[in-house]
Structures are given as C-alpha cells and as structure tokens.
Design a protein around this motif. Structure first.
Motif, PDB file in Angstrom:
ATOM      1  N   ARG A   1       0.930  -1.226   0.087  1.00  0.00           N
ATOM      2  CA  ARG A   1       0.033   0.028  -0.044  1.00  0.00           C
ATOM      3  C   ARG A   1       0.829   1.064  -0.026  1.00  0.00           C
ATOM      4  NH1 ARG A   1      -3.533  -1.760   5.039  1.00  0.00           N
ATOM      5  NH2 ARG A   1      -4.587   0.313   5.036  1.00  0.00           N
ATOM      6  N   ARG A   2       1.680   1.374  -1.351  1.00  0.00           N
ATOM      7  CA  ARG A   2       2.544   2.506  -1.209  1.00  0.00           C
ATOM      8  C   ARG A   2       2.152   3.938  -1.156  1.00  0.00           C
ATOM      9  NH1 ARG A   2       6.188  -1.079  -5.646  1.00  0.00           N
ATOM     10  NH2 ARG A   2       6.930  -2.407  -3.967  1.00  0.00           N
ATOM     11  N   ASP A   3       1.014   3.980  -2.002  1.00  0.00           N
ATOM     12  CA  ASP A   3       0.481   5.477  -1.750  1.00  0.00           C
ATOM     13  C   ASP A   3       0.051   5.939  -0.140  1.00  0.00           C
ATOM     14  OD1 ASP A   3       0.720   5.663  -4.418  1.00  0.00           O
ATOM     15  OD2 ASP A   3      -1.419   4.894  -4.877  1.00  0.00           O
ATOM     16  N   GLU A   4      -0.395   5.144   0.342  1.00  0.00           N
ATOM     17  CA  GLU A   4      -0.641   5.404   1.620  1.00  0.00           C
ATOM     18  C   GLU A   4       0.589   5.498   2.449  1.00  0.00           C
ATOM     19  OE1 GLU A   4      -4.292   2.954   3.533  1.00  0.00           O
ATOM     20  OE2 GLU A   4      -4.102   1.915   1.849  1.00  0.00           O
ATOM     21  N   ALA A   5       1.551   4.789   2.354  1.00  0.00           N
ATOM     22  CA  ALA A   5       2.777   4.901   3.092  1.00  0.00           C
ATOM     23  C   ALA A   5       3.430   6.214   2.947  1.00  0.00           C
ATOM     24  CB  ALA A   5       3.658   3.976   2.529  1.00  0.00           C
ATOM     25  N   SER A   6       3.275   7.018   1.518  1.00  0.00           N
ATOM     26  CA  SER A   6       3.797   8.024   1.257  1.00  0.00           C
ATOM     27  C   SER A   6       3.051   9.263   1.911  1.00  0.00           C
ATOM     28  CB  SER A   6       3.677   8.290  -0.171  1.00  0.00           C
ATOM     29  OG  SER A   6       4.688   7.305  -1.061  1.00  0.00           O
ATOM     30  N   LEU A   7       1.672   8.975   2.077  1.00  0.00           N
ATOM     31  CA  LEU A   7       0.789  10.003   2.708  1.00  0.00           C
ATOM     32  C   LEU A   7       1.335  10.197   4.375  1.00  0.00           C
ATOM     33  CD1 LEU A   7      -2.595   9.312   1.229  1.00  0.00           C
ATOM     34  CD2 LEU A   7      -1.190  11.365   0.927  1.00  0.00           C
ATOM     35  N   ASN A   8       1.717   9.073   4.828  1.00  0.00           N
ATOM     36  CA  ASN A   8       2.056   8.747   6.323  1.00  0.00           C
ATOM     37  C   ASN A   8       3.298   9.619   6.331  1.00  0.00           C
ATOM     38  OD1 ASN A   8       0.348   6.815   8.451  1.00  0.00           O
ATOM     39  ND2 ASN A   8      -0.215   6.660   6.296  1.00  0.00           N
ATOM     40  N   LEU A   9       4.183   9.171   5.340  1.00  0.00           N
ATOM     41  CA  LEU A   9       5.525   9.755   5.732  1.00  0.00           C
ATOM     42  C   LEU A   9       5.539  11.444   5.240  1.00  0.00           C
ATOM     43  CD1 LEU A   9       7.930   7.039   4.039  1.00  0.00           C
ATOM     44  CD2 LEU A   9       7.890   7.656   6.532  1.00  0.00           C
ATOM     45  N   ASP A  10       4.759  11.766   4.607  1.00  0.00           N
ATOM     46  CA  ASP A  10       4.509  13.357   4.238  1.00  0.00           C
ATOM     47  C   ASP A  10       4.117  14.062   5.418  1.00  0.00           C
ATOM     48  OD1 ASP A  10       5.332  12.854   1.797  1.00  0.00           O
ATOM     49  OD2 ASP A  10       3.631  13.063   0.703  1.00  0.00           O
TER      50      ASP A  10
ATOM     51  N   ALA B   1       4.396  12.825   8.564  1.00  0.00           N
ATOM     52  CA  ALA B   1       5.395  13.016   9.745  1.00  0.00           C
ATOM     53  C   ALA B   1       6.389  14.313   9.431  1.00  0.00           C
ATOM     54  CB  ALA B   1       6.158  11.403   9.583  1.00  0.00           C
ATOM     55  N   LEU B   2       6.843  14.336   8.132  1.00  0.00           N
ATOM     56  CA  LEU B   2       7.834  15.354   7.773  1.00  0.00           C
ATOM     57  C   LEU B   2       6.952  16.587   8.122  1.00  0.00           C
ATOM     58  CD1 LEU B   2       9.489  14.164   4.429  1.00  0.00           C
ATOM     59  CD2 LEU B   2      10.450  14.454   6.785  1.00  0.00           C
ATOM     60  N   ARG B   3       5.617  16.701   7.846  1.00  0.00           N
ATOM     61  CA  ARG B   3       4.992  18.125   7.951  1.00  0.00           C
ATOM     62  C   ARG B   3       5.236  18.249   9.710  1.00  0.00           C
ATOM     63  NH1 ARG B   3       0.302  20.325   9.440  1.00  0.00           N
ATOM     64  NH2 ARG B   3      -0.616  18.275  10.123  1.00  0.00           N
ATOM     65  N   GLN B   4       4.703  17.143  10.446  1.00  0.00           N
ATOM     66  CA  GLN B   4       4.754  17.429  11.726  1.00  0.00           C
ATOM     67  C   GLN B   4       6.060  17.717  12.342  1.00  0.00           C
ATOM     68  OE1 GLN B   4       2.008  17.385  13.787  1.00  0.00           O
ATOM     69  NE2 GLN B   4       0.487  16.539  12.296  1.00  0.00           N
ATOM     70  N   ASP B   5       7.163  17.116  11.996  1.00  0.00           N
ATOM     71  CA  ASP B   5       8.403  17.605  12.414  1.00  0.00           C
ATOM     72  C   ASP B   5       9.526  17.348  11.103  1.00  0.00           C
ATOM     73  OD1 ASP B   5      10.796  17.766  13.624  1.00  0.00           O
ATOM     74  OD2 ASP B   5      10.494  16.454  15.210  1.00  0.00           O
ATOM     75  N   PRO B   6       9.801  18.306  10.256  1.00  0.00           N
ATOM     76  CA  PRO B   6      10.583  18.297   9.311  1.00  0.00           C
ATOM     77  C   PRO B   6      12.017  17.846   9.761  1.00  0.00           C
ATOM     78  CG  PRO B   6       9.508  20.268   9.145  1.00  0.00           C
ATOM     79  CD  PRO B   6       9.231  19.680  10.541  1.00  0.00           C
ATOM     80  N   THR B   7      12.595  17.944  11.320  1.00  0.00           N
ATOM     81  CA  THR B   7      13.927  17.922  11.174  1.00  0.00           C
ATOM     82  C   THR B   7      13.946  16.446  12.247  1.00  0.00           C
ATOM     83  OG1 THR B   7      13.685  18.998  13.471  1.00  0.00           O
ATOM     84  CG2 THR B   7      14.376  20.199  11.381  1.00  0.00           C
ATOM     85  N   ASP B   8      13.239  15.593  12.155  1.00  0.00           N
ATOM     86  CA  ASP B   8      13.068  14.343  12.719  1.00  0.00           C
ATOM     87  C   ASP B   8      13.761  13.403  11.966  1.00  0.00           C
ATOM     88  OD1 ASP B   8      11.940  12.636  14.876  1.00  0.00           O
ATOM     89  OD2 ASP B   8      11.443  11.213  13.168  1.00  0.00           O
TER      90      ASP B   8
END
Length: 400
Positions: A154-163, A165-172
């Motif tokens: 489910r790669r599209d959903e995976a990409s949305l989750n990572l996006d 996560a980056l929005r929440q903390d770009p420096t994580d």
C-alpha cells in the motif's frame, strides 16, 4: 517538587545526547535516594545510550523490583532487550508496560517495532494505529505505519504517512531514515542513500540511519540489491513458512538438478552477503566510514579466513599436494561457523555457535594432520568434519 526538578536535569541531559553526563548526574542523585524507581529508569536509558546493555538491563530490572507498577520501567527494559535482539523477552516486557498503561503511544510504537521485526506486519500496523489513535501527530508511529504499509504493497498510503510525519517535524531524523528504508525496499538505492545521509546530518549518532546507509551503499551492487529485496519479501512470512520454503527449495533442487545452481547462490548469499559486501564497501570512499567498528572487525575476520582458504586451495592445485587442498576446504568450510557466530545477538546462542565452531576447527585440524601423516583414519575424520559442517548449516538455518 525538588525531586521532580532533579529528575528533570537527567532528562535534559539525555535529550541533549549527553548520556555520560546523565549517568553521572543520576548516580549522584541515587546516592541520596537509592530506591527512586523513575531515576533508575533514566540511569538505564543513559547506560543503553552508551551501549552498556547488560548494566542497563540490570538497572531496569532493579527499577521494576522497587516499583512493579512502574509501566515506564517495563518500557525501558523492553527497549534494552530489543537493542540486544532478545525479541521474546522484549515482547513480554512491553506487553506488561501496556497492561499498566495501555494509552501510551511510545509503548505502542515499541510493540509495533517488535512485531515488525518478527515479520508480523498486520500486528505491527495495528500497534502503530493504536498509537496514532492516542496521538495522531506521533512521528514514530507515522513512520512505522508507513513502513508496514509499504511492505504490504500500500505504497500510496505509506507516502501520505511519511509526508504527514515530515509536516509534523521536518527535522526528525527517524522520519528521514524511514523514508530511506521505504525507498531501499523498493530498490531505489540512490534515493535511499540521500534520505539516510539527511537523517545522519540531523542525528549523527543514529544507528538506524547508519545501518540504512550501509545497506543503501551495498545495494548499488545489483546482486546484493536483488538479494536484499528477496530477504525483505521472505520477512513477510512466518518463521515456519520460511523454514518450509528453505526445505522445499532444497528438495526441489534435488528433483530438478537445473535449479541447483540457483539454490546454491541463495544459500551462499544468505550466509555471506553481509560480510562479503561489507568487505567490498571498504573500498568505497564513503562506505568505509559508514561501517561500524564491529562491522570492520567482522570483515577482517571473514577476509582472513576466506583468503587463507583460497590461497591454500591454489597452493594445493599448483603443487599437487592434497593436504593443502584439504586445508583450504577446511578453512572455507569454517566460514559458516564464523559468520554464524558473528550474526548471533543472543549471548547464549552466540556461545553455542562459538563452541561449535571451535569443535569443527579442531576436527578439521585433526583431519589435515592425519592426511599429512598418512594415517589410515584420515578419510573418516575429514568426512566427520564435512558432516559436522553440514549439520551446523542446517541447524542454524532452521533456527533462524
């Protein structure tokens, strides 16, 4: 209030990645309050950050003994055991932590990590989603959910989750490392390396990112890339399914001889891919710095035995001395217990593998000596060595 303020100083030192100072401060405070369970937990975290894993486990167990209702102590114990690859014990500890505090997002994340390592992707996904139900912005659970979804296709959903996560903390750093692992498992080694490099820029001490960078650099070799993706695929299976596949491939290669070379390549790669490509990586201007000291030491041991075996085989061939050929075969066969011992994380299993290796080395040395002296039992001793090596290979394969 003063007690919480003192503990806060230890937490602050840990947050600023100063575990040695945190340990010193925790020990100073424990002299005045030796039965402080939360403080012992922080001491265990400081010890774990310095790779003092047996000491960290003992400290966490002491914290539990002082306060059996301290969920955080079970969480710390699980983290230490997970670092030592004692997966069953880590699972028991985190389940106990969750029984005491089922709403904690960090505890759900650790449970998900364990299930992910066990190849139980749906269980890992449920743990990540339970954590996100309590805290939708938890970047570690978002990253774990993305890795689970990616492996489940489910790669599209995976990409949305990572996006997200980056929005929440770009420096994580962990999120950038998760992006790297997802890219690597899709065969995009160059893209993965960039993500891992960014994660290491943000957190230079991250083993999670460093190990990913090493894997990405090795994946530039097409053979390793192919084998890595095959390994990722097999990790979606249960241990029993993997063992059944291993046995089935062996039987199939015996029934269809044309498949034997493919089977032998799989066996060879499953044993020697890591030390072989780690050794090749030492010729890469970046790779040699990405390898840990332990990886380099294991590479030295592997190369020494491999080159010795090949050298003895070559000397035996050109000199027509069978004893040198036998010595070369013995040296190459001993690569199996050498690598088998290197990749054992549990102390008990590592000791068992080490003793098995020394036993095989002793039998192999006797076989070479018997052939050099033309003793009548030389053939039987050498066959015993080969039989012992095959037994070791099968036993280790079925236990993995």
């Amino acid at each position: 209030m003063n007690s919480y303020s003192n503990i806060g100083r230890v937490q602050l030192l840990l947050q600023h990645q100063r575990p040695a100072d945190a340990e010193q401060e925790a020990r100073r405070q424990l002299r005045d309050d030796p039965d402080n369970s939360p403080l012992l937990c922080l001491l265990a975290l400081a010890q774990m950050a310095q790779e003092q894993l047996p000491a960290a486990q003992a400290t966490a167990e002491q914290a539990i003994h002082l306060d059996p209702e301290n969920a955080f102590a079970f969480y710390v114990l699980s983290a230490v055991q997970l670092r030592q690859q004692d997966i069953p014990a880590a699972l028991l500890a985190i389940e106990e932590a969750l029984s005491l505090n089922p709403e904690d997002t960090d505890y759900q994340h650790v449970l998900g990590q364990i299930r992910f390592q066990q190849g139980q992707l749906h269980a890992a996904l449920r743990a990540a989603e339970a954590g996100l139900a309590a805290d939708p912005a938890h970047v570690d659970c978002l990253g774990l959910r993305a890795r689970c979804l990616a492996r489940l296709g489910r790669r599209d959903e995976a990409s949305l989750n990572l996006d997200e996560a980056l929005r929440q903390d770009p420096t994580d750093a962990g999120t950038h490392a998760d992006l790297g692992w997802v890219a690597l498992e899709r065969g995009r080694a160059k893209e993965a390396a960039k993500h891992f490099q960014e994660a290491l820029r943000l957190n230079p001490t991250s083993d999670y990112a460093r190990e990913g960078l090493v894997a990405a650099l090795k994946s530039r070799f097409w053979l390793y890339n192919w084998f890595y993706r095959y390994t990722v695929w097999t990790q979606t299976m249960s241990p029993n399914m993997r063992q059944g596949m291993f046995i089935g491939l062996f039987v199939l290669s015996r029934l269809v001889p044309v498949l034997l070379p493919l089977y032998l390549v799989l066996v060879y790669m499953s044993w020697f891919a890591e030390p072989l490509f780690n050794s090749l990586l030492r010729f890469n201007r970046y790779g040699r710095y990405a390898l840990s000291e332990e990886d380099t030491r294991y590479s030295n041991q592997f190369l020494a035995l491999l080159l010795s075996g090949l050298g003895l085989l070559g000397a035996g061939y050109f000199s027509a001395l069978p004893v040198l050929t036998t010595a070369g075969i013995v040296a190459l066969a001993l690569l199996f217990p050498l690598v088998g011992t290197q990749r054992q994380w549990q102390h008990k299993r590592r000791q068992q593998s080490r003793w098995a290796g020394w036993g095989l080395a002793a039998v192999g040395a006797v076989a070479v000596l018997a052939q050099a002296l033309n003793l009548p039992a030389e053939g039987g001793i050498f066959l015993a060595f080969l039989g012992g090596t095959l037994a070791y290979i099968w036993l280790m394969a079925l236990r993995s």
